[in-house]
Write a protein that holds these residues in place. Structure first.
Motif, PDB file in Angstrom:
ATOM      1  N   ASN A   1       0.941  -1.136  -0.118  1.00  0.00           N
ATOM      2  CA  ASN A   1      -0.051  -0.136   0.029  1.00  0.00           C
ATOM      3  C   ASN A   1       0.749   1.098  -0.010  1.00  0.00           C
ATOM      4  N   ASN A   2       0.810   1.798  -1.406  1.00  0.00           N
ATOM      5  CA  ASN A   2       2.020   3.083  -1.523  1.00  0.00           C
ATOM      6  C   ASN A   2       1.216   4.176  -1.667  1.00  0.00           C
ATOM      7  N   ALA A   3      -0.149   4.292  -1.714  1.00  0.00           N
ATOM      8  CA  ALA A   3      -0.749   5.497  -2.022  1.00  0.00           C
ATOM      9  C   ALA A   3      -0.904   6.460  -0.994  1.00  0.00           C
ATOM     10  N   SER A   4      -0.759   7.755  -1.245  1.00  0.00           N
ATOM     11  CA  SER A   4      -1.261   8.835  -0.401  1.00  0.00           C
ATOM     12  C   SER A   4      -1.332  10.161  -1.325  1.00  0.00           C
ATOM     13  N   GLY A   5      -2.148  10.963  -0.594  1.00  0.00           N
ATOM     14  CA  GLY A   5      -2.406  12.203  -1.232  1.00  0.00           C
ATOM     15  C   GLY A   5      -2.957  13.309  -0.383  1.00  0.00           C
ATOM     16  N   ALA A   6      -2.578  14.454  -0.348  1.00  0.00           N
ATOM     17  CA  ALA A   6      -2.924  15.530   0.498  1.00  0.00           C
ATOM     18  C   ALA A   6      -2.375  16.800   0.230  1.00  0.00           C
ATOM     19  N   ALA A   7      -3.110  17.951   0.345  1.00  0.00           N
ATOM     20  CA  ALA A   7      -2.613  19.116   0.251  1.00  0.00           C
ATOM     21  C   ALA A   7      -1.708  19.430   1.529  1.00  0.00           C
ATOM     22  N   TRP A   8      -0.607  20.066   0.927  1.00  0.00           N
ATOM     23  CA  TRP A   8       0.366  20.373   2.125  1.00  0.00           C
ATOM     24  C   TRP A   8       0.060  21.813   2.755  1.00  0.00           C
ATOM     25  N   LYS A   9      -0.925  21.583   3.531  1.00  0.00           N
ATOM     26  CA  LYS A   9      -1.591  23.081   4.236  1.00  0.00           C
ATOM     27  C   LYS A   9      -1.825  23.002   5.811  1.00  0.00           C
ATOM     28  N   GLY A  10      -1.811  23.967   6.228  1.00  0.00           N
ATOM     29  CA  GLY A  10      -2.101  23.944   7.908  1.00  0.00           C
ATOM     30  C   GLY A  10      -3.571  24.106   8.043  1.00  0.00           C
ATOM     31  N   LEU A  11      -3.986  24.162   9.502  1.00  0.00           N
ATOM     32  CA  LEU A  11      -5.161  24.045   9.761  1.00  0.00           C
ATOM     33  C   LEU A  11      -5.958  25.047   9.276  1.00  0.00           C
ATOM     34  N   ARG A  12      -5.675  26.374   9.241  1.00  0.00           N
ATOM     35  CA  ARG A  12      -6.613  27.371   8.858  1.00  0.00           C
ATOM     36  C   ARG A  12      -6.601  27.564   7.377  1.00  0.00           C
ATOM     37  N   ASP A  13      -5.839  26.653   6.601  1.00  0.00           N
ATOM     38  CA  ASP A  13      -5.889  26.867   4.962  1.00  0.00           C
ATOM     39  C   ASP A  13      -6.551  25.502   4.371  1.00  0.00           C
ATOM     40  N   VAL A  14      -6.418  24.538   5.102  1.00  0.00           N
ATOM     41  CA  VAL A  14      -7.032  23.320   4.295  1.00  0.00           C
ATOM     42  C   VAL A  14      -8.378  23.205   4.559  1.00  0.00           C
ATOM     43  N   SER A  15      -8.929  22.805   3.472  1.00  0.00           N
ATOM     44  CA  SER A  15     -10.386  22.575   3.309  1.00  0.00           C
ATOM     45  C   SER A  15     -10.869  21.268   3.717  1.00  0.00           C
ATOM     46  N   VAL A  16     -12.317  21.114   4.013  1.00  0.00           N
ATOM     47  CA  VAL A  16     -12.705  20.020   4.520  1.00  0.00           C
ATOM     48  C   VAL A  16     -12.559  18.758   3.527  1.00  0.00           C
ATOM     49  N   ASP A  17     -12.898  19.275   2.304  1.00  0.00           N
ATOM     50  CA  ASP A  17     -12.660  18.504   0.888  1.00  0.00           C
ATOM     51  C   ASP A  17     -11.365  17.905   0.938  1.00  0.00           C
ATOM     52  N   GLU A  18     -10.310  18.728   1.056  1.00  0.00           N
ATOM     53  CA  GLU A  18      -8.850  18.331   1.000  1.00  0.00           C
ATOM     54  C   GLU A  18      -8.634  17.261   2.049  1.00  0.00           C
ATOM     55  N   LEU A  19      -9.082  17.541   3.244  1.00  0.00           N
ATOM     56  CA  LEU A  19      -8.853  16.827   4.469  1.00  0.00           C
ATOM     57  C   LEU A  19      -9.458  15.334   4.262  1.00  0.00           C
ATOM     58  N   ASP A  20     -10.636  15.391   3.697  1.00  0.00           N
ATOM     59  CA  ASP A  20     -11.232  14.107   3.223  1.00  0.00           C
ATOM     60  C   ASP A  20     -10.520  13.415   2.158  1.00  0.00           C
ATOM     61  N   ARG A  21      -9.876  14.142   1.232  1.00  0.00           N
ATOM     62  CA  ARG A  21      -9.140  13.343   0.053  1.00  0.00           C
ATOM     63  C   ARG A  21      -8.124  12.657   0.875  1.00  0.00           C
ATOM     64  N   ALA A  22      -7.405  13.405   1.472  1.00  0.00           N
ATOM     65  CA  ALA A  22      -6.136  12.636   2.222  1.00  0.00           C
ATOM     66  C   ALA A  22      -6.612  11.446   2.932  1.00  0.00           C
ATOM     67  N   TRP A  23      -7.684  11.423   3.626  1.00  0.00           N
ATOM     68  CA  TRP A  23      -8.046  10.177   4.207  1.00  0.00           C
ATOM     69  C   TRP A  23      -8.531   9.142   3.309  1.00  0.00           C
ATOM     70  N   GLU A  24      -9.231   9.436   2.265  1.00  0.00           N
ATOM     71  CA  GLU A  24      -9.665   8.639   1.343  1.00  0.00           C
ATOM     72  C   GLU A  24      -8.702   7.724   0.534  1.00  0.00           C
ATOM     73  N   VAL A  25      -7.797   8.415   0.120  1.00  0.00           N
ATOM     74  CA  VAL A  25      -6.684   8.075  -0.747  1.00  0.00           C
ATOM     75  C   VAL A  25      -5.665   7.141   0.302  1.00  0.00           C
ATOM     76  N   GLY A  26      -5.156   7.612   1.160  1.00  0.00           N
ATOM     77  CA  GLY A  26      -4.274   6.788   2.129  1.00  0.00           C
ATOM     78  C   GLY A  26      -4.942   5.749   2.996  1.00  0.00           C
ATOM     79  N   PRO A  27      -5.440   6.078   4.289  1.00  0.00           N
ATOM     80  CA  PRO A  27      -6.070   5.032   5.179  1.00  0.00           C
ATOM     81  C   PRO A  27      -7.333   4.225   4.504  1.00  0.00           C
ATOM     82  N   ARG A  28      -8.193   5.006   3.873  1.00  0.00           N
ATOM     83  CA  ARG A  28      -9.227   4.325   3.134  1.00  0.00           C
ATOM     84  C   ARG A  28      -9.092   3.350   2.077  1.00  0.00           C
TER      85      ARG A  28
END
Length: 231
Positions: free
Chosen positions: A85-112
């Motif tokens: 399992n080598n997949a990952s994907g996330a916006a490199w942003k801090g708490l105040r800049d990252v969107s909920v969609d970007e956070l969801d995407r990080a979870w969907e690609v990697g852990p999920r």
């Protein structure tokens, strides 16, 4: 008999190196990622080794797509013996800049995505003679990084999945390992100081050795870093 290997999350760096390493040992290697054109070329390269390649363009966040991909792999190669399992994907942003969609995407690609692939592969391993599941981690798997809240959260989750799986499935003959990539992997382009990077082929060699370990002394977690890194 050739082993069936699935590399989920394949690109020109580590994913390709892992695929080549296992194929040179005579393994049949299935390649999962969204880029069909890249996978086709890499699969053709693997066909020129002792093993073979199979391009399976797949959206790893889609449960039905993952299920169909593994059905295609079993039809072509048989039951799965090794999953990387080598997949990952996330916006490199801090708490105040990252969107909920970007956070969801990080979870969907990697852990999920890793969870979905593991569910499919492990059934084959338990029903057969066991197998190996390797998760690619990062420095942020063990300590959060400023400006990367989504990536850090996702990598922490992947580590937790790996540890839980290891305890659940070890007694059933499934070796689960988590590799902390503690540094940058050397890109294809020329760099000023190559020794400051991890060589993807050397990392792939470690993945191969994990798959070859005797079950009397399995590794759960290890970290890899370039020797010039300061700590």
């Amino acid at each position: 008999m050739a082993r069936t290997v699935v590399v989920a999350g394949v690109g020109p760096g580590l994913g390709a190196s892992v695929a080549h390493r296992f194929a040179t040992e005579g393994c049949d290697v299935a390649l999962l990622a969204r880029s069909a054109s890249y996978l086709d070329g890499l699969a053709a390269e693997l066909d020129g080794t002792e093993g073979s390649g199979l391009a399976v363009p797949t959206d790893l966040t889609d449960e039905s797509a993952v299920r169909e991909a593994f059905a295609e792999i079993r039809e072509a190669f048989g039951p799965v013996d090794v999953l990387v399992n080598n997949a990952s994907g996330a916006a490199w942003k801090g708490l105040r800049d990252v969107s909920v969609d970007e956070l969801d995407r990080a979870w969907e690609v990697g852990p999920r995505g890793g969870f979905l692939c593991a569910q499919e592969a492990v059934e084959d391993m338990v029903a057969g003679d066991g197998g190996t599941v390797v998760f690619t981690g990062a420095t942020t798997s063990v300590r959060g990084r400023e400006g990367a809240v989504g990536f850090s959260a996702a990598k922490f989750a992947v580590r937790g999945i790996a540890e839980s799986m290891a305890r659940e499935l070890g007694p059933e003959g499934v070796h689960v390992a988590h590799v902390v990539i503690d540094g940058q992997i050397r890109p294809d382009a020329d760099v000023a100081d190559p020794e400051a990077y991890l060589d993807p082929d050397d990392v792939a060699e470690t993945y191969w050795r994990l798959a070859e370990q005797n079950r009397s002394a399995w590794t759960l977690e290890l970290d890899l870093r370039p020797h010039v890194e300061e700590f």
